[in-house]
Design an enzyme around this catalytic site. Structure first.
Site, short mmCIF file in Angstrom:
data_model
loop_
_atom_site.label_atom_id
_atom_site.label_comp_id
_atom_site.label_asym_id
_atom_site.label_seq_id
_atom_site.Cartn_x
_atom_site.Cartn_y
_atom_site.Cartn_z
N THR A 173 0.87 -1.04 0.08
CA THR A 173 0.05 -0.18 0.03
C THR A 173 1.00 1.24 0.04
O THR A 173 0.57 2.31 -0.68
CB THR A 173 -1.15 -0.04 0.97
OG1 THR A 173 -1.73 -1.11 1.12
CG2 THR A 173 -1.75 1.22 1.19
N TYR A 222 -8.23 0.61 -4.15
CA TYR A 222 -7.07 0.77 -4.56
C TYR A 222 -6.16 -0.32 -5.05
O TYR A 222 -6.32 -1.43 -4.46
CB TYR A 222 -6.10 1.73 -3.58
CG TYR A 222 -5.34 0.90 -2.36
CD1 TYR A 222 -6.42 0.70 -1.28
CD2 TYR A 222 -4.33 0.44 -2.50
CE1 TYR A 222 -6.01 -0.20 -0.20
CE2 TYR A 222 -3.79 -0.32 -1.22
CZ TYR A 222 -4.76 -0.84 -0.42
OH TYR A 222 -4.17 -1.66 0.61
N SER A 251 1.52 -7.57 -0.61
CA SER A 251 2.38 -8.61 0.17
C SER A 251 1.75 -9.86 0.53
O SER A 251 2.39 -10.70 1.04
CB SER A 251 2.66 -8.02 1.53
OG SER A 251 1.92 -7.96 2.51
N THR A 276 1.65 -4.31 4.32
CA THR A 276 1.49 -4.48 5.78
C THR A 276 1.22 -5.87 6.24
O THR A 276 1.25 -6.27 7.31
CB THR A 276 0.62 -3.23 6.46
OG1 THR A 276 -0.54 -3.39 5.94
CG2 THR A 276 1.20 -2.19 6.36
N ASP A 277 0.50 -6.64 5.17
CA ASP A 277 -0.28 -7.97 5.56
C ASP A 277 0.70 -8.95 5.95
O ASP A 277 0.43 -9.82 6.81
CB ASP A 277 -0.96 -8.14 4.30
CG ASP A 277 -2.37 -7.74 4.42
OD1 ASP A 277 -2.65 -6.71 4.92
OD2 ASP A 277 -2.78 -7.93 3.17
N LYS A 328 0.59 -7.41 12.78
CA LYS A 328 -0.61 -6.70 12.45
C LYS A 328 -1.95 -6.90 13.25
O LYS A 328 -2.14 -8.08 13.31
CB LYS A 328 -0.96 -6.85 10.93
CG LYS A 328 -1.99 -5.72 10.44
CD LYS A 328 -1.97 -5.75 8.88
CE LYS A 328 -2.91 -4.81 8.37
NZ LYS A 328 -3.02 -4.73 6.85
N GLU A 360 3.00 -32.54 29.15
CA GLU A 360 2.37 -33.58 28.29
C GLU A 360 3.19 -33.38 26.98
O GLU A 360 3.03 -34.38 26.00
CB GLU A 360 0.85 -33.02 27.81
CG GLU A 360 -0.14 -33.53 29.05
CD GLU A 360 -0.17 -32.35 30.00
OE1 GLU A 360 -0.23 -31.31 29.71
OE2 GLU A 360 0.27 -32.56 31.29
#
Ligand code: DAS
Length: 302
Positions: free
Chosen positions: A14, A27, A60, A93-94, A166, A284
């Site tokens: 972005t 966008y 991304s 940013t993802d 994020k 465990e």
């Protein structure tokens, strides 16, 4: 201080996005090339010598091993160049947390390496990309940023790659850190660090490998049966990360299916699907041969 020499690697996102309108939500990421972007930065008049290279120009969500390899090689070369004072990577940013953490594990810490993105495209009213980038320049120019591992700058805050995630889909304050909050506060003209650097002078902790193994994430939910495990795992699978309930829990039949795989030698990591999930090692885990992810979220544990 001499004028810093900073190398910028652009990957899209972005921060390089454009729309036909300044106010509509839709966008396209990765529209502005590095030359155009550095032209916008130049208008800010910040004292720094910037050299740019386009590594990719994607959203991304399409980030992966091939681009990571190119990026790693390019950053390694810059770090080795005595004329380079710091590196900035522009990124969507993802998945910035995944790229940042991968680089953190596989690069030395001798020079600042800073990733930066934006939540609003360049054509939007209130574009945050230039502000974030000016902040990233401030961080990458600071010799004290070296030794802190790979850093991510978003919304006037500096995060360590290990901590950042994020946490919101919208808004310029979309990132948080866990277990540590931001390690610094930054504006284009100020930078305050909280706490000491923790990786001073360290070499990379792992060699970079382009042939990353096939490791799926199993997102656990109420009512899950072992069939989900069978559908997820193939002959190519080298390990599984469980995005578990609460402190990395799962229904018992699912646990048994995974423990049977772990007994055959498949690495099995227990993480949490919660935003702030610390998963401790339990007795465990010895029996099941599971690894506890501690503070790493599933995508970083992967
Ligand atoms: N377009 C998305 C991405 O590339 C979101 C962003 O960059 O903020 O990750």
């Amino acid at each position: 201080m001499n004028t810093p020499n900073l190398t910028v690697f652009a990957t899209g996102g972005t921060i390089a996005g454009k729309a036909d309108s300044a106010t509509r939500h839709d966008y396209r990421p990765g529209q502005i090339g590095i030359a155009e972007f550095l032209g916008l930065v130049e208008e800010l008049g910040i004292a720094a010598n910037l050299t740019g290279e386009q590594i990719a120009n994607i959203g991304s969500e399409d980030m992966g091993p091939e681009i990571w390899q190119r990026l790693h090689l390019a950053i390694s070369k810059s770090i080795a160049d005595p004329d380079c004072d710091g590196v900035i990577v522009t990124h969507g940013t993802d998945t910035v947390e995944e790229t940042a953490f991968l680089l953190d594990l596989t690069l030395p810490t001798s020079k600042p390496v800073v990733l930066v993105g934006a939540m609003r495209p360049a054509t939007a009213v209130g574009y945050d990309g230039l502000r974030n980038f000016a902040n990233a320049m401030r961080v990458a120019s600071d010799p004290d940023a070296a030794g802190r591992g790979v850093l991510v700058v978003m919304g006037d805050r500096v995060f360590a790659a290990r901590d950042i995630r994020k946490s919101r889909t919208r808004g310029t304050d979309a990132f948080q850190g866990f277990p540590r909050a931001s390690v610094g506060l930054v504006t284009p003209s100020s930078l305050d660090w909280f706490g000491a650097p923790w990786r001073v002078g360290e070499e990379a902790r792992f060699p970079f490998r382009a042939d990353l193994p096939d490791v799926p994430i199993l997102f656990v939910h109420a009512g899950m049966t072992p069939d989900y495990v069978a559908r997820l795992v193939t002959d190519e699978t080298c390990g599984v990360v469980v995005s578990g309930l609460g402190e990395g829990n799962m229904p018992d039949p699912v646990r048994q299916a995974l423990a049977a795989m772990a007994a055959e030698g498949m690495p099995l990591v227990r993480a949490s699907r919660l935003d702030e999930g610390l998963v401790d090692r339990e007795p465990e885990d010895d029996e099941n041969r599971f690894v506890a992810a501690r503070a790493l979220n599933p995508q970083k544990a992967r």
